[in-house]
Motif scaffolding. Structure first.
Motif: not given
Length: 748
Positions: A459, A439, A470, A430, A436, A463
């Protein structure tokens, strides 16, 4: 004590040239052959040669053997054989074999304690003797070690019967008889099973325990304390086994005893040796209580009592090295992806930080493989205090709690992780704690679908790297959340990105393919949806995860595709199986279950099964009533279905409005622990009576109300009365609903 099965095996092996009885000390080798000698079904005479250290010389060895044979073979003249001749292999053995061959009567030659013979010339001569032995004589070798004979050749030719440690172990029935004969008492079945389990059927240990039980005030307590460090076991092993072991080998044994299972490279790493393979081969051949764990003899373990005795000696002789050995083991096991074992050794070394590091870096792999319980065991071992002091472990704990249906736990760990400072990526890949936490909230949506969408968007934004582990998970979460809100067009792209990502974990790909199938099906692209559903279903089958969160979404997609093809019965079967899996874990995220129920209602209506549709609709209505905001789209879908089921619920909503107290109960059922005064300490506004609690416990099973009445010695009408009262107090609308709410309240 007679052991008929073994006697029958020995008697039936008359055609075997060699019978090898080889096992560690105390396994009854000599006893079983002695019993065979005197068995009524065995008619051949037995010549018995008990060897000792003086026979570790060719001349002495054959003098002893000829003296034994002389008792069963008439006319065998030792003087004529010239036992003093220096050429044993060229002269004595041929003469002896010719003399034996001249006899027409069948007989058995037993060589006992062959392990005392170490001379290589003796070994060579015994091999030559076996190879040329006439069929009228069968040779029995009894030895603690495996003699250096060409056993593989004998096995291939069918010329050998072997009885080894696994064959000589006592069964529970045999242990019961032995204890009765020695101690004069009959133990409880559970105690005998415990004794056999602790000793692994080792006859000598069972005999020692039986003798001590005779004078024990509490036999069960004695057996519970009967380990490898008990003085009786230690004395026996010291006198019969360990005193013959060289110091270097003994050190190897004690140091590797910290391992539950071991292979040569692991032993070298832990014990600091370089010849582990050779040592293990020697120990295996010496029958030194080594138990092979595979057919290739690469992995071994020690016999339970022997391992305990070795660990006791290690604690006495090298106590300071014990944590070091565990750390070495943890490192090797971690490098070879044996994480369960690596964590166990890190904890045994009291290196909690190392265990936590292993936990936080590898937990996802275990969850992905359907081994959630293993991860929960790690958490228990690491401890709440350690997990709560580190945001990395707290994040993992939040995931595990959510996947286990522990909503209060998930909320608690999310709050802990949020309030602990931490910069940088997490060991599980993560990019940050914030990612995290987003998520977890996006996956479980305990605060409602709208909040779930916000978390998924955060999230996905945090990312952006398609190569990150992830990335696909975040894209799946975003796409599925959009699907739940009715933004079908917006769901397609992130789901396609997740489904096509080759660097992702198999779970994320399966989830993404399943959600994409559901989305395309709702968009009318039924052929594509069906193809994707088949792909997702095949992925679940290939990975062997038939009852998991991953399989439920795949089953939902497959069931929806079947329903769209008009295969309503097949669809209902698949969808109901998925629903049963969801309902086995109380407290799981509700939205996949609600979506599944909606599809079940639609399928039932399309197939003309209105009663089933009403039942599924009632369950969906329960979720909406007891959970946070399901979102406008789901409410609209339910309203549309309600118009097709006019008697499912009055137009005004609930039959009667909830009281303030009932609303408080519902908030607690959602897992909202932020309302400490919502209910009194007793839990329910009106507690269940003792009889109602008894009925509630029986409602968990499949018994009818009449059967429940029989069990409680009351009439079915009385059970109905109690059931209605339970429903009222729990705010439930069905039997399953009442059980589910009772579990959420901790009543079951």
């Amino acid at each position: 004590m007679r052991r008929p099965a073994l006697i029958r095996a020995l008697t039936a092996a008359r055609d075997a040239r060699l019978v090898l009885v080889s096992a560690p000390a105390g396994f009854g080798k000599t006893a079983i052959v002695s019993a065979w000698c005197s068995a009524p079904e065995e008619t051949r005479p037995f010549a018995w040669a008990s060897l000792d250290e003086t026979d570790n010389d060719p001349a002495s060895l054959w003098l002893t053997i000829v003296a034994a044979l002389d008792a069963v073979i008439p006319g065998l003249d030792g003087h004529r054989l010239d036992l003093t001749h220096p050429d044993i292999e060229g002269v004595l053995l041929p003469r002896l074999l010719n003399a034996i061959a001249a006899q027409h009567e069948y007989s058995v030659l037993v060589l006992d304690d062959v392990h005392v013979v170490q001379d290589k010339a003796c070994h060579r001569q015994i091999e030559a003797f076996v190879d040329r032995l006439p069929p009228t004589v069968q040779l029995v070798v009894i030895s603690r070690t495996v003699p250096p004979l060409p056993l593989t050749r004998y096995r291939a030719a069918g010329d050998i019967l072997e009885l080894r440690m696994r064959d000589l172990r006592f069964t529970v029935e045999e242990a019961t008889r032995l204890v009765g004969q020695i101690a004069g008492v009959r133990l409880h079945d559970a105690d005998v099973h415990d004794l056999v389990g602790r000793t692994e059927g080792w006859p000598a240990a069972i005999s020692l325990a039986a003798g001590a039980v005779r004078g024990a005030a509490d036999p069960a307590a004695f057996i519970a304390d009967f380990t490898g460090t008990h003085r009786l076991v230690l004395d026996y092993l010291s006198e019969e086994v360990l005193r013959w072991v060289p110091d270097g080998t003994r050190r190897f044994l004690t140091r590797t005893s910290v391992l539950d299972a071991f292979t040569a490279p692991l032993c070298d790493d832990v014990a600091g040796t370089s010849n582990g393979a050779e040592l293990l081969e020697d120990l295996d051949r010496a029958n030194l209580f080594l138990v092979p764990l595979d057919d290739h003899r690469r992995w071994y373990r020690f016999h339970r009592l022997f391992g305990e005795a070795l660990r006791g000696e290690l604690a006495r002789t090298e106590p300071d090295i014990v944590p070091v050995l565990h750390l070495r083991a943890s490192g090797w096991l971690s490098d070879h992806s044996l994480i369960d074992e690596a964590i166990a050794h890190a904890l045994a070394a009291e290196h909690i930080d190392l265990a936590a590091d292993l936990f936080t870096s590898r937990w996802g792999e275990y969850v992905d493989a359907g081994r959630l319980m293993g991860v929960r065991n790690w958490m228990d071992l690491i401890g709440v205090q350690r997990i709560g002091s580190d945001p990395r472990t707290a994040v993992c704990a939040a995931w595990v709690a959510g996947l286990s249906g522990d909503r209060p736990g998930a909320r608690q760990w999310l709050e802990v992780a949020e309030n602990l400072p931490y910069d940088g990526p997490l060991p599980d890949g993560s990019p940050s704690v914030r990612f995290a936490l987003s998520m977890v909230r996006a996956f479980f949506g305990f605060d409602g679908v709208p909040e779930m969408v916000h978390a998924a968007e955060a999230a996905a934004e945090l990312e952006p790297d398609p190569l990150a582990p992830w990335y696909a998970g975040a894209r799946f979460a975003l796409g599925y959340c959009r699907y739940l809100t009715g933004d079908l067009q917006g769901a397609v792209q992130p789901l396609e990105e997740a489904a096509q990502n080759t660097t992702t974990a198999p779970t994320f790909r399966t989830l993404a393919v399943s959600a994409l199938s559901l989305t395309l099906g709702r968009l009318g692209r039924t052929a594509q949806a069906a193809q994707l559903a088949r792909t997702a279903y095949a992925l679940v089958e290939t990975r062997g995860l038939p009852e998991s969160a991953t399989s439920v979404l795949a089953d939902t997609a497959w069931g929806a595709a079947l329903a769209q093809e008009g295969r309503h019965e097949d669809a209902r079967r698949i969808l109901e199986l998925a629903l049963n899996v969801r309902l086995t874990v109380v407290g799981l995220t509700p939205w996949p279950t609600l979506n599944l129920l909606i599809i079940l209602v639609e399928n039932a209506l399309d197939s003309g099964d209105e009663p089933a549709a009403r039942a599924f609709f009632g369950q969906a209505r329960d979720i909406v009533a007891t959970e946070h905001d399901c979102g406008e789209h789901i409410r609209a879908r339910l309203s549309q279905l309600r118009t097709r089921l006019p008697d499912a619920l009055p137009a005004g909503g609930l039959p009667e409005p909830l009281t303030e107290r009932e609303q408080a109960v519902l908030r607690l059922l959602r897992g909202d622990s932020s309302l400490p005064d919502a209910l009194p300490a007793g839990g329910l506004p009106e507690p269940l009576t003792e009889r109602e609690q008894a009925v509630l416990r029986l409602l968990r099973g499949d018994s009818s109300l009449r059967e429940i009445g029989h069990q409680l010695f009351v009439s079915p009408n009385t059970v109905k009365t109690h059931t209605r009262s339970i429903y009222r107090k729990l705010g439930a609308t069905s039997r399953e609903h009442a059980v589910r709410r009772a579990r959420e309240l901790g009543l079951l």
